[in-house]
Design a protein around this motif. Sequence first.
Motif, mmCIF file in Angstrom:
data_model
loop_
_atom_site.group_PDB
_atom_site.id
_atom_site.type_symbol
_atom_site.label_atom_id
_atom_site.label_comp_id
_atom_site.label_asym_id
_atom_site.label_seq_id
_atom_site.Cartn_x
_atom_site.Cartn_y
_atom_site.Cartn_z
ATOM 1 N N GLU A 269 0.832 -1.207 0.000
ATOM 2 C CA GLU A 269 0.000 0.000 0.000
ATOM 3 C C GLU A 269 0.869 1.261 0.000
ATOM 4 O O GLU A 269 0.564 2.240 -0.684
ATOM 5 N N VAL A 270 1.954 1.213 0.777
ATOM 6 C CA VAL A 270 2.883 2.340 0.767
ATOM 7 C C VAL A 270 3.464 2.514 -0.634
ATOM 8 O O VAL A 270 3.575 3.631 -1.150
ATOM 9 N N GLY A 271 3.831 1.399 -1.261
ATOM 10 C CA GLY A 271 4.380 1.462 -2.619
ATOM 11 C C GLY A 271 3.406 2.080 -3.599
ATOM 12 O O GLY A 271 3.799 2.877 -4.469
ATOM 13 N N ASP A 272 2.131 1.725 -3.494
ATOM 14 C CA ASP A 272 1.113 2.303 -4.386
ATOM 15 C C ASP A 272 1.076 3.825 -4.263
ATOM 16 O O ASP A 272 1.030 4.546 -5.270
ATOM 17 N N ARG A 273 1.089 4.305 -3.032
ATOM 18 C CA ARG A 273 1.025 5.753 -2.813
ATOM 19 C C ARG A 273 2.293 6.451 -3.318
ATOM 20 O O ARG A 273 2.230 7.519 -3.937
ATOM 21 N N LEU A 274 3.440 5.845 -3.057
ATOM 22 C CA LEU A 274 4.697 6.468 -3.464
ATOM 23 C C LEU A 274 4.842 6.503 -4.977
ATOM 24 O O LEU A 274 5.317 7.492 -5.547
ATOM 25 N N VAL A 275 4.427 5.431 -5.647
ATOM 26 C CA VAL A 275 4.491 5.419 -7.108
ATOM 27 C C VAL A 275 3.561 6.481 -7.682
ATOM 28 O O VAL A 275 3.889 7.159 -8.657
ATOM 29 N N GLY A 276 2.395 6.643 -7.062
ATOM 30 C CA GLY A 276 1.480 7.686 -7.513
ATOM 31 C C GLY A 276 2.087 9.070 -7.367
ATOM 32 O O GLY A 276 1.983 9.911 -8.273
ATOM 33 N N GLN A 277 2.755 9.319 -6.229
ATOM 34 C CA GLN A 277 3.413 10.620 -6.018
ATOM 35 C C GLN A 277 4.546 10.822 -7.023
ATOM 36 O O GLN A 277 4.726 11.905 -7.568
ATOM 37 N N PHE A 278 5.326 9.757 -7.247
ATOM 38 C CA PHE A 278 6.442 9.842 -8.189
ATOM 39 C C PHE A 278 5.941 10.147 -9.602
ATOM 40 O O PHE A 278 6.489 11.000 -10.302
ATOM 41 N N ALA A 279 4.879 9.449 -10.015
ATOM 42 C CA ALA A 279 4.335 9.653 -11.358
ATOM 43 C C ALA A 279 3.832 11.083 -11.536
ATOM 44 O O ALA A 279 4.058 11.709 -12.582
ATOM 45 N N ALA A 280 3.149 11.620 -10.526
ATOM 46 C CA ALA A 280 2.634 12.990 -10.613
ATOM 47 C C ALA A 280 3.782 13.992 -10.698
ATOM 48 O O ALA A 280 3.749 14.943 -11.489
ATOM 49 N N CYS A 281 4.817 13.773 -9.878
ATOM 50 C CA CYS A 281 5.979 14.670 -9.879
ATOM 51 C C CYS A 281 6.705 14.612 -11.214
ATOM 52 O O CYS A 281 7.070 15.644 -11.794
ATOM 53 N N LEU A 282 6.929 13.397 -11.728
ATOM 54 C CA LEU A 282 7.631 13.245 -13.002
ATOM 55 C C LEU A 282 6.836 13.856 -14.150
ATOM 56 O O LEU A 282 7.399 14.536 -15.019
ATOM 57 N N SER A 283 5.527 13.640 -14.156
ATOM 58 C CA SER A 283 4.684 14.207 -15.207
ATOM 59 C C SER A 283 4.765 15.726 -15.218
ATOM 60 O O SER A 283 4.852 16.359 -16.271
ATOM 61 N N GLU A 284 4.752 16.314 -14.013
ATOM 62 C CA GLU A 284 4.836 17.770 -13.915
ATOM 63 C C GLU A 284 6.173 18.277 -14.458
ATOM 64 O O GLU A 284 6.219 19.262 -15.207
ATOM 65 N N ARG A 285 7.259 17.594 -14.130
ATOM 66 C CA ARG A 285 8.571 18.020 -14.600
ATOM 67 C C ARG A 285 8.690 17.880 -16.120
ATOM 68 O O ARG A 285 9.292 18.724 -16.785
ATOM 69 N N LEU A 286 8.120 16.807 -16.665
ATOM 70 C CA LEU A 286 8.216 16.583 -18.104
ATOM 71 C C LEU A 286 7.380 17.587 -18.895
ATOM 72 O O LEU A 286 7.788 18.031 -19.972
ATOM 73 N N THR A 287 6.224 17.935 -18.380
ATOM 74 C CA THR A 287 5.361 18.865 -19.112
ATOM 75 C C THR A 287 5.825 20.307 -18.969
ATOM 76 O O THR A 287 5.512 21.152 -19.811
ATOM 77 N N GLN A 288 6.597 20.613 -17.931
ATOM 78 C CA GLN A 288 7.106 21.969 -17.762
ATOM 79 C C GLN A 288 8.300 22.258 -18.652
ATOM 80 O O GLN A 288 8.550 23.385 -19.036
ATOM 81 N N ALA A 289 9.064 21.208 -18.994
ATOM 82 C CA ALA A 289 10.272 21.396 -19.803
ATOM 83 C C ALA A 289 9.964 21.129 -21.267
ATOM 84 O O ALA A 289 9.111 20.315 -21.597
ATOM 85 N N PRO A 290 10.619 21.798 -22.207
ATOM 86 C CA PRO A 290 10.415 21.543 -23.623
ATOM 87 C C PRO A 290 10.915 20.167 -24.008
ATOM 88 O O PRO A 290 11.800 19.611 -23.363
#
Length: 216
Positions: free
Chosen positions: A128-149
């Motif tokens: 369950e901890v892994g599920d939450r952490l992967v969700g946080q990681f995915a959201a953070c990575l998506s934000e970084r990728l969409t902010q950069a060209p």
Amino acid sequence: MELHHEFTVPVPVDEAWRALLDIERVAPCLPGATVEEYDGKTVTGTVKVKVGPVTVTYRGTAVFEEQDESAHRMVLLASGRETRGPGTARATVTSTLTGRDGGTAVSVRTDLAVTGRPAQFGRGVLAEVGDRLVGQFAACLSERLTQAPAGAVEQPTPTAEPRPGDLAEVPEPSEPLDLLRAAGPAVAKRVAAAVGVAAAVAVVVAVVRARRRRRA
């Protein structure tokens, strides 16, 4: 124990592949992790894990055993040891990227072995901890990728520093990964109860031993 997670990022598969190999870029999305050095294949650093009032620091390395760009498959072998205790952690992380509707689906299979204090949570809680952490990681990575060209992961930084191999000079501080908080309220209550029972048993055992010594 084996864990499996999947998440998506809103960029083409080739760009997602380059981003996931850019350790300096994705490290801030990993709770508790601090990268000290990276030479293109081996990562050296620490991971801090908070278990109730106790913070455990693991120091170790992670090595890319496989980077198959044509299949978009990577295998990472990670191992660490507590800096102030006997606990250890080992993980084999296999990630496969697949293009999907203009974005990328990332499948992650983790073979995890943990000893020491975090191991008390058991497989269900760690999953369950892994599920939450992967969700946080995915959201953070998506934000970084969409902010950069597009393609920014391959372009050098204007300051020409830090570069791989120089990270030990300027490691970014990271807040410890709080397992109780990451587990969520319901799971945290179960874990806290288990920890409380274990502590109570330890106190009883200590009292009994003290009485036996006095009688002797």
